[in-house]
Design a protein around this motif. Structure first.
Motif, PDB file in Angstrom:
ATOM      1  N   CYS A 200    -125.336  17.720  27.592  1.00 31.61           N
ATOM      2  CA  CYS A 200    -124.488  16.825  26.817  1.00 31.61           C
ATOM      3  C   CYS A 200    -123.263  16.432  27.644  1.00 31.61           C
ATOM      4  O   CYS A 200    -122.491  17.288  28.067  1.00 31.61           O
ATOM      5  CB  CYS A 200    -124.043  17.495  25.519  1.00 31.61           C
ATOM      6  N   ALA A 201    -123.103  15.135  27.872  1.00 34.70           N
ATOM      7  CA  ALA A 201    -121.922  14.614  28.573  1.00 34.70           C
ATOM      8  C   ALA A 201    -120.760  14.539  27.596  1.00 34.70           C
ATOM      9  O   ALA A 201    -120.901  13.991  26.498  1.00 34.70           O
ATOM     10  CB  ALA A 201    -122.217  13.241  29.153  1.00 34.70           C
ATOM     11  N   ARG A 202    -119.613  15.089  27.972  1.00 36.67           N
ATOM     12  CA  ARG A 202    -118.490  15.187  27.051  1.00 36.67           C
ATOM     13  C   ARG A 202    -117.485  14.063  27.281  1.00 36.67           C
ATOM     14  O   ARG A 202    -117.324  13.568  28.394  1.00 36.67           O
ATOM     15  CB  ARG A 202    -117.799  16.536  27.200  1.00 36.67           C
ATOM     16  N   CYS A 203    -116.782  13.712  26.184  1.00 37.67           N
ATOM     17  CA  CYS A 203    -115.887  12.561  26.212  1.00 37.67           C
ATOM     18  C   CYS A 203    -114.536  12.930  25.626  1.00 37.67           C
ATOM     19  O   CYS A 203    -114.229  14.097  25.352  1.00 37.67           O
ATOM     20  CB  CYS A 203    -116.506  11.399  25.431  1.00 37.67           C
ATOM     21  N   LEU A 204    -113.739  11.901  25.381  1.00 42.23           N
ATOM     22  CA  LEU A 204    -112.371  12.049  24.885  1.00 42.23           C
ATOM     23  C   LEU A 204    -112.292  12.807  23.558  1.00 42.23           C
ATOM     24  O   LEU A 204    -111.270  13.434  23.256  1.00 42.23           O
ATOM     25  CB  LEU A 204    -111.762  10.647  24.719  1.00 42.23           C
ATOM     26  N   VAL A 205    -113.351  12.769  22.775  1.00 38.47           N
ATOM     27  CA  VAL A 205    -113.322  13.428  21.460  1.00 38.47           C
ATOM     28  C   VAL A 205    -113.002  14.915  21.595  1.00 38.47           C
ATOM     29  O   VAL A 205    -112.333  15.495  20.743  1.00 38.47           O
ATOM     30  CB  VAL A 205    -114.646  13.206  20.713  1.00 38.47           C
ATOM     31  N   THR A 206    -113.443  15.546  22.667  1.00 37.92           N
ATOM     32  CA  THR A 206    -113.187  16.981  22.837  1.00 37.92           C
ATOM     33  C   THR A 206    -111.709  17.295  23.014  1.00 37.92           C
ATOM     34  O   THR A 206    -111.289  18.440  22.835  1.00 37.92           O
ATOM     35  CB  THR A 206    -113.954  17.545  24.043  1.00 37.92           C
ATOM     36  N   THR A 207    -110.902  16.298  23.351  1.00 37.83           N
ATOM     37  CA  THR A 207    -109.456  16.519  23.513  1.00 37.83           C
ATOM     38  C   THR A 207    -108.698  16.276  22.213  1.00 37.83           C
ATOM     39  O   THR A 207    -107.469  16.346  22.206  1.00 37.83           O
ATOM     40  CB  THR A 207    -108.881  15.595  24.601  1.00 37.83           C
ATOM     41  N   THR A 208    -109.402  16.005  21.135  1.00 41.13           N
ATOM     42  CA  THR A 208    -108.791  15.691  19.844  1.00 41.13           C
ATOM     43  C   THR A 208    -108.800  16.920  18.954  1.00 41.13           C
ATOM     44  O   THR A 208    -109.865  17.462  18.642  1.00 41.13           O
ATOM     45  CB  THR A 208    -109.548  14.551  19.145  1.00 41.13           C
ATOM     46  N   ASP A 209    -107.627  17.375  18.545  1.00 42.83           N
ATOM     47  CA  ASP A 209    -107.513  18.495  17.616  1.00 42.83           C
ATOM     48  C   ASP A 209    -108.136  18.077  16.291  1.00 42.83           C
ATOM     49  O   ASP A 209    -107.697  17.107  15.662  1.00 42.83           O
ATOM     50  CB  ASP A 209    -106.046  18.871  17.427  1.00 42.83           C
ATOM     51  N   GLN A 210    -109.149  18.804  15.842  1.00 41.70           N
ATOM     52  CA  GLN A 210    -109.888  18.412  14.644  1.00 41.70           C
ATOM     53  C   GLN A 210    -109.142  18.726  13.353  1.00 41.70           C
ATOM     54  O   GLN A 210    -109.580  18.317  12.274  1.00 41.70           O
ATOM     55  CB  GLN A 210    -111.264  19.084  14.634  1.00 41.70           C
ATOM     56  N   GLU A 211    -108.017  19.392  13.462  1.00 45.99           N
ATOM     57  CA  GLU A 211    -107.191  19.669  12.277  1.00 45.99           C
ATOM     58  C   GLU A 211    -106.004  18.725  12.167  1.00 45.99           C
ATOM     59  O   GLU A 211    -105.544  18.427  11.072  1.00 45.99           O
ATOM     60  CB  GLU A 211    -106.685  21.117  12.311  1.00 45.99           C
ATOM     61  N   THR A 212    -105.511  18.217  13.288  1.00 47.08           N
ATOM     62  CA  THR A 212    -104.305  17.393  13.275  1.00 47.08           C
ATOM     63  C   THR A 212    -104.524  15.974  13.811  1.00 47.08           C
ATOM     64  O   THR A 212    -103.665  15.117  13.638  1.00 47.08           O
ATOM     65  CB  THR A 212    -103.204  18.040  14.132  1.00 47.08           C
ATOM     66  N   ALA A 213    -105.632  15.736  14.498  1.00 44.60           N
ATOM     67  CA  ALA A 213    -105.963  14.465  15.155  1.00 44.60           C
ATOM     68  C   ALA A 213    -105.083  14.193  16.375  1.00 44.60           C
ATOM     69  O   ALA A 213    -105.103  13.093  16.928  1.00 44.60           O
ATOM     70  CB  ALA A 213    -105.900  13.286  14.189  1.00 44.60           C
ATOM     71  N   GLU A 214    -104.331  15.180  16.839  1.00 45.61           N
ATOM     72  CA  GLU A 214    -103.530  15.008  18.046  1.00 45.61           C
ATOM     73  C   GLU A 214    -104.404  15.172  19.284  1.00 45.61           C
ATOM     74  O   GLU A 214    -105.317  15.991  19.306  1.00 45.61           O
ATOM     75  CB  GLU A 214    -102.392  16.027  18.076  1.00 45.61           C
TER      76      GLU A 214
END
Length: 257
Positions: A200-214
């Protein structure tokens, strides 16, 4: 012995996951996974790549009612539409179709995201680019599997450990060892069987805090130092169901090949 320790379904593509104790594995992945999607007026899919606030959406779906919670607003409770207008939509470069879910849902979601969008429900057929699998609105494959020890190893390299939800897997397995999934092509979970077909190639989504969206810089900055191959940062494996059936947390996992 390796065991299945997490089952996660994502009824709304790009929204938060629902943790389950048991789920049905279908040819398209976990039942109801990525069954709904948000699209622009032109039919292009929305994701956390462009709309980080999607991480704050908390969808659940029982096969009839889609409920979407979000901070500081009453939840959307939507009865799924099966006979609405069929729209041509795209997921990356993949052409597919979705049933429009009406103005009320579109207005609620557009207001929360501050972006005009429509909610659609998957219809028709869509094939994986390799392996002869089926999927709904997932990016390219019906399942994402990660070893718990892979995340544990990554966290030893980070200043601040990250939770597994940064990677949005459907299946988490404990007992394989760090990155053991890289070398597995087929495994059995309970009475089901999966074929692991692609890193699985990873993208910007992995840098997004899933609780705060930061957003931050990790884990991509660290992963790039040791998990780059074929022009992408790789973490986890995409899989295709070969023998569908029920899945339960704690089920034994056997590596077949």
């Amino acid at each position: 012995m390796a065991t299945l320790t997490e089952l996660n379904v994502y009824p709304l593509k790009g929204g938060g996951g629902t943790s389950l104790d048991a789920a049905d594995l279908t040819p398209r992945g976990l039942r109801h996974d990525r069954e709904f999607m948000l699209v622009t007026p032109e039919g292009r899919f929305l994701s956390q790549r462009d709309h980080a606030r999607m991480a704050l959406l908390r969808p659940s779906y029982d096969g009839e009612l889609l409920t979407v919670g979000a901070p500081e607003t009453a939840p959307l409770v939507h009865k799924a539409v099966g006979n609405g207008a069929v729209l041509d939509v795209t997921v990356h470069r993949s052409q597919c179709q979705g049933i429009d879910q009406g103005d009320e849902a579109a207005d609620w979601l557009s207001l929360f995201l501050d972006a005009e969008c429509r909610l659609v429900r998957f219809t028709g057929n869509r094939a994986t680019s390799r392996g002869g699998g089926e999927l709904a609105f997932a990016d390219g494959y019906p399942l994402l599997l990660i070893s718990a020890e892979s995340l544990a190893d990554l966290n030893t390299r980070l200043d601040r450990p990250l939770p597994m939800n940064r990677f949005r897997p459907n299946l988490v397995i404990e007992g394989l060892g760090p990155y053991a999934e890289d070398g597995i092509t087929r495994l059995r979970i309970g009475d089901t069987e999966l074929e692991l077909v692609k890193d699985c190639a990873r993208c910007l989504v992995t840098t997004t805090d899933q609780e705060t969206a930061e957003r931050g810089r990790e884990p991509l900055r660290t992963l790039a130092t040791y998990r780059t191959r074929d022009g992408g940062i790789r973490f986890g494996r995409n899989a295709i169901p070969r023998t569908p059936g029920p899945l339960t947390k704690g089920a034994p996992v056997t590596v077949l090949t």
